[in-house]
Scaffold this motif. Structure first.
Motif, PDB file in Angstrom:
ATOM      1  N   ARG A 185      74.051 -28.888 -25.723  1.00  0.00           N
ATOM      2  CA  ARG A 185      73.556 -27.879 -24.779  1.00  0.00           C
ATOM      3  C   ARG A 185      72.033 -27.906 -24.701  1.00  0.00           C
ATOM      4  N   LEU A 186      71.366 -28.055 -25.838  1.00  0.00           N
ATOM      5  CA  LEU A 186      69.904 -28.112 -25.826  1.00  0.00           C
ATOM      6  C   LEU A 186      69.413 -29.345 -25.071  1.00  0.00           C
ATOM      7  N   VAL A 187      70.062 -30.475 -25.321  1.00  0.00           N
ATOM      8  CA  VAL A 187      69.700 -31.702 -24.605  1.00  0.00           C
ATOM      9  C   VAL A 187      69.987 -31.532 -23.121  1.00  0.00           C
ATOM     10  N   TYR A 188      71.139 -30.933 -22.801  1.00  0.00           N
ATOM     11  CA  TYR A 188      71.529 -30.690 -21.410  1.00  0.00           C
ATOM     12  C   TYR A 188      70.446 -29.886 -20.680  1.00  0.00           C
ATOM     13  N   ILE A 189      69.993 -28.803 -21.303  1.00  0.00           N
ATOM     14  CA  ILE A 189      68.972 -27.955 -20.673  1.00  0.00           C
ATOM     15  C   ILE A 189      67.675 -28.747 -20.477  1.00  0.00           C
ATOM     16  N   GLY A 190      67.261 -29.478 -21.503  1.00  0.00           N
ATOM     17  CA  GLY A 190      66.049 -30.280 -21.381  1.00  0.00           C
ATOM     18  C   GLY A 190      66.149 -31.311 -20.266  1.00  0.00           C
ATOM     19  N   LEU A 191      67.301 -31.960 -20.162  1.00  0.00           N
ATOM     20  CA  LEU A 191      67.490 -32.957 -19.110  1.00  0.00           C
ATOM     21  C   LEU A 191      67.595 -32.307 -17.733  1.00  0.00           C
ATOM     22  N   TYR A 192      68.150 -31.112 -17.677  1.00  0.00           N
ATOM     23  CA  TYR A 192      68.217 -30.386 -16.403  1.00  0.00           C
ATOM     24  C   TYR A 192      66.799 -30.066 -15.922  1.00  0.00           C
ATOM     25  N   LEU A 193      65.987 -29.546 -16.829  1.00  0.00           N
ATOM     26  CA  LEU A 193      64.611 -29.199 -16.470  1.00  0.00           C
ATOM     27  C   LEU A 193      63.812 -30.438 -16.067  1.00  0.00           C
ATOM     28  N   ALA A 194      64.118 -31.570 -16.708  1.00  0.00           N
ATOM     29  CA  ALA A 194      63.402 -32.816 -16.425  1.00  0.00           C
ATOM     30  C   ALA A 194      63.975 -33.556 -15.215  1.00  0.00           C
ATOM     31  N   ASP A 195      64.987 -32.998 -14.589  1.00  0.00           N
ATOM     32  CA  ASP A 195      65.613 -33.583 -13.396  1.00  0.00           C
ATOM     33  C   ASP A 195      66.172 -34.981 -13.675  1.00  0.00           C
ATOM     34  N   GLN A 196      66.995 -35.055 -14.707  1.00  0.00           N
ATOM     35  CA  GLN A 196      67.660 -36.302 -15.095  1.00  0.00           C
ATOM     36  C   GLN A 196      69.171 -36.107 -14.973  1.00  0.00           C
ATOM     37  N   PRO A 197      69.716 -36.149 -13.743  1.00  0.00           N
ATOM     38  CA  PRO A 197      71.113 -35.762 -13.532  1.00  0.00           C
ATOM     39  C   PRO A 197      72.136 -36.639 -14.260  1.00  0.00           C
TER      40      PRO A 197
ATOM     41  N   PHE B 124      79.153 -33.748 -20.938  1.00  0.00           N
ATOM     42  CA  PHE B 124      80.416 -34.292 -21.448  1.00  0.00           C
ATOM     43  C   PHE B 124      80.454 -34.304 -22.966  1.00  0.00           C
ATOM     44  N   ALA B 125      79.326 -34.541 -23.608  1.00  0.00           N
ATOM     45  CA  ALA B 125      79.277 -34.498 -25.069  1.00  0.00           C
ATOM     46  C   ALA B 125      79.613 -33.091 -25.570  1.00  0.00           C
ATOM     47  N   GLY B 126      79.077 -32.080 -24.906  1.00  0.00           N
ATOM     48  CA  GLY B 126      79.403 -30.704 -25.274  1.00  0.00           C
ATOM     49  C   GLY B 126      80.872 -30.395 -25.057  1.00  0.00           C
ATOM     50  N   LEU B 127      81.406 -30.854 -23.943  1.00  0.00           N
ATOM     51  CA  LEU B 127      82.835 -30.662 -23.678  1.00  0.00           C
ATOM     52  C   LEU B 127      83.679 -31.364 -24.734  1.00  0.00           C
ATOM     53  N   ALA B 128      83.282 -32.566 -25.122  1.00  0.00           N
ATOM     54  CA  ALA B 128      84.019 -33.311 -26.156  1.00  0.00           C
ATOM     55  C   ALA B 128      84.039 -32.547 -27.477  1.00  0.00           C
ATOM     56  N   ALA B 129      82.928 -31.915 -27.826  1.00  0.00           N
ATOM     57  CA  ALA B 129      82.880 -31.126 -29.056  1.00  0.00           C
ATOM     58  C   ALA B 129      83.860 -29.957 -28.973  1.00  0.00           C
ATOM     59  N   CYS B 130      83.950 -29.332 -27.812  1.00  0.00           N
ATOM     60  CA  CYS B 130      84.901 -28.230 -27.635  1.00  0.00           C
ATOM     61  C   CYS B 130      86.342 -28.717 -27.709  1.00  0.00           C
ATOM     62  N   VAL B 131      86.627 -29.811 -27.044  1.00  0.00           N
ATOM     63  CA  VAL B 131      87.987 -30.368 -27.103  1.00  0.00           C
ATOM     64  C   VAL B 131      88.351 -30.712 -28.539  1.00  0.00           C
ATOM     65  N   ALA B 132      87.412 -31.283 -29.259  1.00  0.00           N
ATOM     66  CA  ALA B 132      87.650 -31.618 -30.665  1.00  0.00           C
ATOM     67  C   ALA B 132      87.984 -30.362 -31.474  1.00  0.00           C
ATOM     68  N   LEU B 133      87.296 -29.265 -31.210  1.00  0.00           N
ATOM     69  CA  LEU B 133      87.595 -28.009 -31.913  1.00  0.00           C
ATOM     70  C   LEU B 133      89.016 -27.532 -31.613  1.00  0.00           C
ATOM     71  N   PHE B 134      89.496 -27.809 -30.430  1.00  0.00           N
ATOM     72  CA  PHE B 134      90.869 -27.435 -30.081  1.00  0.00           C
ATOM     73  C   PHE B 134      91.912 -28.265 -30.815  1.00  0.00           C
ATOM     74  N   VAL B 135      91.630 -29.533 -31.015  1.00  0.00           N
ATOM     75  CA  VAL B 135      92.679 -30.453 -31.504  1.00  0.00           C
ATOM     76  C   VAL B 135      92.551 -30.858 -32.966  1.00  0.00           C
ATOM     77  N   VAL B 136      91.393 -30.680 -33.567  1.00  0.00           N
ATOM     78  CA  VAL B 136      91.207 -31.098 -34.955  1.00  0.00           C
ATOM     79  C   VAL B 136      92.034 -30.223 -35.895  1.00  0.00           C
ATOM     80  N   ARG B 137      92.553 -30.832 -36.933  1.00  0.00           N
ATOM     81  CA  ARG B 137      93.344 -30.072 -37.921  1.00  0.00           C
ATOM     82  C   ARG B 137      92.825 -30.335 -39.305  1.00  0.00           C
TER      83      ARG B 137
END
Length: 130
Positions: free
Chosen positions: A97-109, A117-130
């Motif tokens: 999220r921090l990288v995302y915000i920095g890249l958003y401000l820097a206009d690096q789409p 996607f990296a943040g989403l992957a971390a969330c998905v991992a939290l759902f499925v990890v045991r």
């Protein structure tokens, strides 16, 4: 407080920080001089350009990302995932999220999308990890 709980607190504050950045250009100026209009803040923010407009968009995306992170932490807790694993994935989400915000401000789409996607992957991992 666990590391994951601290990450959650920071993730909750990030949209507020983005909002402050978006409004910073108009702070300290009178409304008639183009300063921030607290009477009609959404209209004022919609007129912003450049990095202030991107900061506003990052704020909106921060609020949108928060529910999945909350749900992911809840599910990981319900499944009694090892705290070290939850903490590591929460730190990964926060870092993304921090990288995302920095890249958003820097206009690096393209790179910004990868961070999202990296943040989403971390969330998905939290759902499925045991």
């Amino acid at each position: 407080m666990t590391i994951a709980q601290f990450c959650l607190l920071v993730v909750c504050v990030l949209p507020v920080a983005c909002a402050a950045l978006a409004k910073s250009k108009g702070m300290g100026k009178r409304r008639r001089d183009g300063g921030f209009d607290n009477h009609n803040p959404r209209e004022w923010l919609a007129k912003q350009q450049g990095w202030q407009a991107r900061a506003h968009a990052a704020q909106a995306n921060g609020w949108e990302a928060l529910p999945i992170f909350l749900a992911a932490l809840f599910v990981a807790h319900q499944h009694q995932v090892a705290q070290a694993t939850v903490d590591a994935l929460a730190m990964g989400f926060l870092a993304a999220r921090l990288v995302y915000i920095g890249l958003y401000l820097a206009d690096q789409p393209w790179l910004r999308s990868l961070a999202w996607f990296a943040g989403l992957a971390a969330c998905v991992a939290l759902f499925v990890v045991r």
